[in-house]
Design an enzyme around this catalytic site. Sequence first.
Site, PDB file in Angstrom:
ATOM      1  N   LYS A  68      -6.175   5.063   2.932  1.00  0.00           N
ATOM      2  CA  LYS A  68      -5.898   3.650   3.213  1.00  0.00           C
ATOM      3  C   LYS A  68      -6.865   3.168   4.291  1.00  0.00           C
ATOM      4  O   LYS A  68      -7.174   3.919   5.231  1.00  0.00           O
ATOM      5  CB  LYS A  68      -4.446   3.525   3.694  1.00  0.00           C
ATOM      6  CG  LYS A  68      -4.000   2.109   4.012  1.00  0.00           C
ATOM      7  CD  LYS A  68      -2.538   2.104   4.452  1.00  0.00           C
ATOM      8  CE  LYS A  68      -2.010   0.706   4.722  1.00  0.00           C
ATOM      9  NZ  LYS A  68      -0.607   0.728   5.175  1.00  0.00           N
ATOM     10  N   SER A  98       2.434  -2.153   2.305  1.00  0.00           N
ATOM     11  CA  SER A  98       1.045  -2.545   2.444  1.00  0.00           C
ATOM     12  C   SER A  98       0.041  -1.545   1.852  1.00  0.00           C
ATOM     13  O   SER A  98      -1.095  -1.934   1.601  1.00  0.00           O
ATOM     14  CB  SER A  98       0.721  -2.762   3.927  1.00  0.00           C
ATOM     15  OG  SER A  98       0.868  -1.558   4.645  1.00  0.00           O
ATOM     16  N   SER A 154       5.786   0.813   3.973  1.00  0.00           N
ATOM     17  CA  SER A 154       4.494   0.647   3.300  1.00  0.00           C
ATOM     18  C   SER A 154       4.003   1.827   2.487  1.00  0.00           C
ATOM     19  O   SER A 154       3.037   1.686   1.747  1.00  0.00           O
ATOM     20  CB  SER A 154       3.415   0.290   4.323  1.00  0.00           C
ATOM     21  OG  SER A 154       3.506  -1.074   4.591  1.00  0.00           O
TER      22      SER A 154
HETATM   23  N1  GLN Z   1       6.167  -4.788   4.696  1.00  0.00           N
HETATM   24  C1  GLN Z   1       6.456  -4.405   6.043  1.00  0.00           C
HETATM   25  C2  GLN Z   1       5.692  -5.310   6.980  1.00  0.00           C
HETATM   26  O1  GLN Z   1       5.124  -6.208   6.516  1.00  0.00           O
HETATM   27  C3  GLN Z   1       6.107  -2.982   6.258  1.00  0.00           C
HETATM   28  C4  GLN Z   1       4.665  -2.783   6.454  1.00  0.00           C
HETATM   29  C5  GLN Z   1       4.312  -1.372   6.763  1.00  0.00           C
HETATM   30  O2  GLN Z   1       5.123  -0.455   6.619  1.00  0.00           O
HETATM   31  N2  GLN Z   1       3.097  -1.206   7.248  1.00  0.00           N
HETATM   32  O3  GLN Z   1       5.668  -5.130   8.143  1.00  0.00           O
END
Ligand code: GLN
Length: 471
Positions: free
Chosen positions: A74, A149, A173
Site C-alpha cells: 500500500k 482505504s 482499512s
Molecule cells: N474508513 C476509515 C477511515 O476513513 C478507516 C480507514 C483506515 O482504517 N485507514 O478512517
Amino acid sequence: MHTSFKQIQKALKDGETTCKDLVSHYLKVIEEKKHLNAFLEVYAEEALQKAGEIDQKIQAGTAGRLAGMVIGLKDVICYQDHGLQAASHILDGFKSQFSATAVEKLLAEDAIIIGRQNCDEFAMGSSSENSAFGAVRNALDTNRVSGGSSGGSAVAVQAGMCLASLGTDTGGSVRQPASFCGVIGLKPTYSRVSRYGLLAYASSFDIIGTFANSVEDTALLLEVIAGQDDFDSTVSTKSVPHYTQLLDLGYKPKIAYLRETVENEGLQPEVKENILQTIEKLRADGHTVEAVDFPLLDYILPTYYILTTAEASTNLSRYDGVRYGHRSQHSKDLVSMYKLSRSEAFGMEVQRRIILGTFVLSSSYYDAYFTKAQKVRRLIANKTKEILTQYDFIISPTAPTTAFEIGKNTSNPLAMYLADIFSVQANVAGGLPAISIPNGFDAQGMPIGLQIMANSFEEAKLLAFSNYWLG
Ligand code: GLN
C-alpha cells in the site's frame, strides 16, 4: 495460476516454474487489468532482476522463507529509494529514504516487491475513491468500489496481480476491502507489527495488516512481519508464535455476537441473512454462540472520528510545503506558502479531517470532545475486553453492505463513515486483532465478509478458527 504460496513452493521445487516466470506472469496480469487502477507504480525491471537472484538462491539452497512470494505494498509503507505518496499530490516526487521494518523483514526472507498500490489519500476513506489518482475498481464488477482505504492492495490479490499485499488498518482499512473483494484481510493486535516506516494517520490506531487468499499465507506473513523493533518504542516485545504451526484450534470456541450488529437497520438484507445463517451453522457444529448486548455501539464511530481526526491533524502538520513534495508556486510569504501548498495538494476528505481534528483539539473544545472521546474509548475497550474474557471471539459481518457502486457515497461522508461501523471497534477498543474472511455472496455475486475479533495477541486463535471455518 497459483493462489496459495504452498502451490507456488511446490511448483518451484518441482521445476515447473521459476521466480522469474512468476513475476512475468504477475506483470502480465497487472498490464491486462490496468483499468482496475490497483497499482500506482510497478517495479517491473527490478522485480524481474530480483526474481533472477532468488532463483539462484533457490538453486543454491540458501533462499529465505518467502522465496517465490510476490507482494505489493500500500502506498503508505516506505520502501527505500522508491516513490511514496499516500495517493496524495502533497508527496509528489517523494522517495523513501529507508524501508519500513515490515518491508525489511519481507525482503530478508526473499519476498519480491512488485509495486506500490493505490488507496484512499492518507488512508482516509472506505472506498479508495479518495485517491488523487482515481478510484480503484472492484475486479468482480468494475462499476463498484474496492472498499478502502487499502483498496488497491485488496484488488491486487483478488485479481491475481500478486500473491499477497501489505495494507494498513486504522478503523477497518484492511478488513473492509478484504470483505468487498472476497479475500482474507488480517488486522493484527496494535503493537504486534512495527509501525516504523508507515506514514502515520492516527498513531494510536494504525497497524500494518495483510491480504492473502489463504489462512496459511496470512499466518506466514504475520510470522515474518511481527515482532520487536528498536525503531518503534510502542511495538510489543512479546515473542512471535509460530502461527503457521498453530492452525488447528483443537477445541470448540465459545462465540459471542453483538445483538445490535445483527439487528442493525443499516444491514443489507443478504448480509443479515448471511450472519444469521453463520450463527446457525456454528451452533449446528456444536459451538456455543450467544447474543450479548453492546449498548455503546452507537458511540464507537463518533469516538473513532474525534480521536483519529485529532491525531491526523497533528500527524499531517508536517506536510507544509517546506520539507516534502508539493510547494505552491503562488505564495507571497511563508504563511501563504503553508496555506496554499496544503490547500492545493491535499484532497477534500483529508482537508475535512484536518479541520475537524484541529477543531476538537482547540483549547475551547478540547475537553468537550477530545478528552471525552478518550474516556469513551476506555469504556468501549473495557466492555469489549470483558466480553472477550467470557467468549473466545466476537463475530459480525465485516461491513453492513457488500461493495457499493462507485460514486454512490462520495457526496455523503456520513454514509461513507458507516461502512466502518463494525470494523472500528477492534481499533477503538485498544487495538484488538480481527480478521475478515470470505463468507458467501449476495444476489449480485458480490462477496460478503465475516469478521472475527479476539482478545489482544490472540492472532493464533483467530487464524486457527478461520482455518476451520473456511475448511
Ligand atoms: N474508513 C476509515 C477511515 O476513513 C478507516 C480507514 C483506515 O482504517 N485507514 O478512517
